[in-house]
Design a protein around this motif. Structure first.
Motif, PDB file in Angstrom:
ATOM      1  N   SER A  55       1.045 139.602 -33.204  1.00  0.00           N
ATOM      2  CA  SER A  55       1.317 138.560 -32.218  1.00  0.00           C
ATOM      3  C   SER A  55       0.477 137.312 -32.482  1.00  0.00           C
ATOM      4  O   SER A  55       0.981 136.192 -32.438  1.00  0.00           O
ATOM      5  N   VAL A  56      -0.809 137.516 -32.776  1.00  0.00           N
ATOM      6  CA  VAL A  56      -1.693 136.389 -33.062  1.00  0.00           C
ATOM      7  C   VAL A  56      -1.223 135.662 -34.321  1.00  0.00           C
ATOM      8  O   VAL A  56      -1.211 134.430 -34.372  1.00  0.00           O
ATOM      9  N   LYS A  57      -0.815 136.422 -35.323  1.00  0.00           N
ATOM     10  CA  LYS A  57      -0.325 135.822 -36.570  1.00  0.00           C
ATOM     11  C   LYS A  57       0.896 134.954 -36.293  1.00  0.00           C
ATOM     12  O   LYS A  57       1.003 133.835 -36.799  1.00  0.00           O
ATOM     13  N   GLY A  58       1.818 135.453 -35.494  1.00  0.00           N
ATOM     14  CA  GLY A  58       3.021 134.690 -35.151  1.00  0.00           C
ATOM     15  C   GLY A  58       2.679 133.406 -34.421  1.00  0.00           C
ATOM     16  O   GLY A  58       3.251 132.341 -34.702  1.00  0.00           O
ATOM     17  N   LYS A  59       1.746 133.492 -33.487  1.00  0.00           N
ATOM     18  CA  LYS A  59       1.361 132.299 -32.728  1.00  0.00           C
ATOM     19  C   LYS A  59       0.652 131.292 -33.621  1.00  0.00           C
ATOM     20  O   LYS A  59       0.841 130.081 -33.476  1.00  0.00           O
ATOM     21  N   ALA A  60      -0.163 131.773 -34.556  1.00  0.00           N
ATOM     22  CA  ALA A  60      -0.863 130.864 -35.468  1.00  0.00           C
ATOM     23  C   ALA A  60       0.133 130.142 -36.367  1.00  0.00           C
ATOM     24  O   ALA A  60       0.014 128.923 -36.596  1.00  0.00           O
ATOM     25  N   ILE A  61       1.118 130.864 -36.864  1.00  0.00           N
ATOM     26  CA  ILE A  61       2.138 130.237 -37.708  1.00  0.00           C
ATOM     27  C   ILE A  61       2.913 129.195 -36.916  1.00  0.00           C
ATOM     28  O   ILE A  61       3.172 128.088 -37.407  1.00  0.00           O
ATOM     29  N   ASN A  62       3.291 129.527 -35.686  1.00  0.00           N
ATOM     30  CA  ASN A  62       4.008 128.554 -34.844  1.00  0.00           C
ATOM     31  C   ASN A  62       3.151 127.322 -34.583  1.00  0.00           C
ATOM     32  O   ASN A  62       3.659 126.192 -34.569  1.00  0.00           O
ATOM     33  N   THR A  63       1.864 127.491 -34.367  1.00  0.00           N
ATOM     34  CA  THR A  63       0.961 126.365 -34.127  1.00  0.00           C
ATOM     35  C   THR A  63       0.872 125.475 -35.364  1.00  0.00           C
ATOM     36  O   THR A  63       0.924 124.242 -35.260  1.00  0.00           O
ATOM     37  N   ILE A  64       0.755 126.077 -36.529  1.00  0.00           N
ATOM     38  CA  ILE A  64       0.666 125.301 -37.774  1.00  0.00           C
ATOM     39  C   ILE A  64       1.962 124.534 -38.014  1.00  0.00           C
ATOM     40  O   ILE A  64       1.933 123.339 -38.361  1.00  0.00           O
ATOM     41  N   ILE A  65       3.108 125.181 -37.801  1.00  0.00           N
ATOM     42  CA  ILE A  65       4.397 124.505 -37.991  1.00  0.00           C
ATOM     43  C   ILE A  65       4.526 123.360 -37.000  1.00  0.00           C
ATOM     44  O   ILE A  65       4.978 122.260 -37.359  1.00  0.00           O
ATOM     45  N   GLY A  66       4.115 123.580 -35.755  1.00  0.00           N
ATOM     46  CA  GLY A  66       4.167 122.517 -34.750  1.00  0.00           C
ATOM     47  C   GLY A  66       3.279 121.344 -35.122  1.00  0.00           C
ATOM     48  O   GLY A  66       3.676 120.180 -34.978  1.00  0.00           O
ATOM     49  N   ALA A  67       2.072 121.630 -35.608  1.00  0.00           N
ATOM     50  CA  ALA A  67       1.158 120.555 -36.009  1.00  0.00           C
ATOM     51  C   ALA A  67       1.725 119.777 -37.180  1.00  0.00           C
ATOM     52  O   ALA A  67       1.643 118.528 -37.211  1.00  0.00           O
ATOM     53  N   LEU A  68       2.315 120.458 -38.147  1.00  0.00           N
ATOM     54  CA  LEU A  68       2.924 119.760 -39.286  1.00  0.00           C
ATOM     55  C   LEU A  68       4.115 118.906 -38.840  1.00  0.00           C
ATOM     56  O   LEU A  68       4.302 117.785 -39.335  1.00  0.00           O
ATOM     57  N   ALA A  69       4.907 119.408 -37.920  1.00  0.00           N
ATOM     58  CA  ALA A  69       6.049 118.646 -37.403  1.00  0.00           C
ATOM     59  C   ALA A  69       5.554 117.395 -36.671  1.00  0.00           C
ATOM     60  O   ALA A  69       6.106 116.307 -36.853  1.00  0.00           O
ATOM     61  N   LEU A  70       4.519 117.551 -35.862  1.00  0.00           N
ATOM     62  CA  LEU A  70       3.973 116.382 -35.156  1.00  0.00           C
ATOM     63  C   LEU A  70       3.393 115.368 -36.136  1.00  0.00           C
ATOM     64  O   LEU A  70       3.562 114.156 -35.960  1.00  0.00           O
ATOM     65  N   ALA A  71       2.718 115.858 -37.168  1.00  0.00           N
ATOM     66  CA  ALA A  71       2.170 114.947 -38.170  1.00  0.00           C
ATOM     67  C   ALA A  71       3.289 114.202 -38.881  1.00  0.00           C
ATOM     68  O   ALA A  71       3.184 112.993 -39.139  1.00  0.00           O
ATOM     69  N   GLY A  72       4.378 114.894 -39.183  1.00  0.00           N
ATOM     70  CA  GLY A  72       5.527 114.248 -39.821  1.00  0.00           C
ATOM     71  C   GLY A  72       6.152 113.212 -38.916  1.00  0.00           C
ATOM     72  O   GLY A  72       6.482 112.100 -39.362  1.00  0.00           O
ATOM     73  N   LEU A  73       6.314 113.546 -37.634  1.00  0.00           N
ATOM     74  CA  LEU A  73       6.875 112.571 -36.683  1.00  0.00           C
ATOM     75  C   LEU A  73       5.943 111.351 -36.551  1.00  0.00           C
ATOM     76  O   LEU A  73       6.418 110.204 -36.471  1.00  0.00           O
ATOM     77  N   TYR A  74       4.641 111.597 -36.508  1.00  0.00           N
ATOM     78  CA  TYR A  74       3.693 110.497 -36.407  1.00  0.00           C
ATOM     79  C   TYR A  74       3.840 109.560 -37.609  1.00  0.00           C
ATOM     80  O   TYR A  74       3.857 108.342 -37.469  1.00  0.00           O
ATOM     81  N   LYS A  75       3.950 110.156 -38.799  1.00  0.00           N
ATOM     82  CA  LYS A  75       4.097 109.352 -40.015  1.00  0.00           C
ATOM     83  C   LYS A  75       5.387 108.527 -39.962  1.00  0.00           C
ATOM     84  O   LYS A  75       5.408 107.370 -40.352  1.00  0.00           O
ATOM     85  N   ILE A  76       6.452 109.142 -39.494  1.00  0.00           N
ATOM     86  CA  ILE A  76       7.733 108.440 -39.422  1.00  0.00           C
ATOM     87  C   ILE A  76       7.651 107.277 -38.435  1.00  0.00           C
ATOM     88  O   ILE A  76       8.069 106.146 -38.740  1.00  0.00           O
ATOM     89  N   PHE A  77       7.096 107.530 -37.244  1.00  0.00           N
ATOM     90  CA  PHE A  77       7.048 106.483 -36.235  1.00  0.00           C
ATOM     91  C   PHE A  77       6.054 105.369 -36.589  1.00  0.00           C
ATOM     92  O   PHE A  77       6.309 104.213 -36.276  1.00  0.00           O
ATOM     93  N   THR A  78       4.948 105.708 -37.222  1.00  0.00           N
ATOM     94  CA  THR A  78       4.007 104.655 -37.618  1.00  0.00           C
ATOM     95  C   THR A  78       4.552 103.860 -38.807  1.00  0.00           C
ATOM     96  O   THR A  78       4.238 102.697 -38.965  1.00  0.00           O
ATOM     97  N   GLY A  79       5.410 104.471 -39.605  1.00  0.00           N
ATOM     98  CA  GLY A  79       6.021 103.768 -40.717  1.00  0.00           C
ATOM     99  C   GLY A  79       7.083 102.788 -40.270  1.00  0.00           C
ATOM    100  O   GLY A  79       7.375 101.807 -40.936  1.00  0.00           O
ATOM    101  N   LEU A  80       7.678 103.025 -39.107  1.00  0.00           N
ATOM    102  CA  LEU A  80       8.724 102.144 -38.587  1.00  0.00           C
ATOM    103  C   LEU A  80       8.126 100.878 -37.973  1.00  0.00           C
ATOM    104  O   LEU A  80       8.830  99.865 -37.866  1.00  0.00           O
ATOM    105  N   LYS A  81       6.890 100.875 -37.606  1.00  0.00           N
ATOM    106  CA  LYS A  81       6.298  99.716 -36.920  1.00  0.00           C
ATOM    107  C   LYS A  81       5.877  98.665 -37.865  1.00  0.00           C
ATOM    108  O   LYS A  81       5.515  98.545 -38.883  1.00  0.00           O
TER     109      LYS A  81
END
Length: 81
Positions: A55-81
């Motif tokens: 269970s902990v492993k699954g939650k850690a993987i989900n957290t890492i994927i979420g952080a990478l997705a947020l970092a990607g969105l941040y890069k996209i939105f800061t690149g548009l400005k």
């Protein structure tokens, strides 16, 4: 001896042999045959530990994927400005 009596003797001998073999295997695995309930508790603990770490492993993987997705969105939105 009749055939039925021979079958009964063979059946009992097989049961006894199987019982001894099972006890040898359990001893080799480190199971305390004198306290079977303690062995059961150990198995329950190991199952709970396995499920908990899974269970902990699954939650850690989900957290890492979420952080990478947020970092990607941040890069996209800061690149548009």
């Amino acid at each position: 001896m009749t055939e039925d009596e021979l079958r009964e003797v063979a059946k009992e001998g097989g049961k006894e042999g199987g019982r001894e073999a099972a006890q040898e295997v359990l001893r080799a695995l480190g199971v305390d045959l004198e306290h079977p309930f303690e062995a059961q508790k150990d198995m329950h603990f190991l199952r709970d530990l396995r499920k908990g770490t899974s269970s902990v492993k699954g939650k850690a993987i989900n957290t890492i994927i979420g952080a990478l997705a947020l970092a990607g969105l941040y890069k996209i939105f800061t690149g548009l400005k």
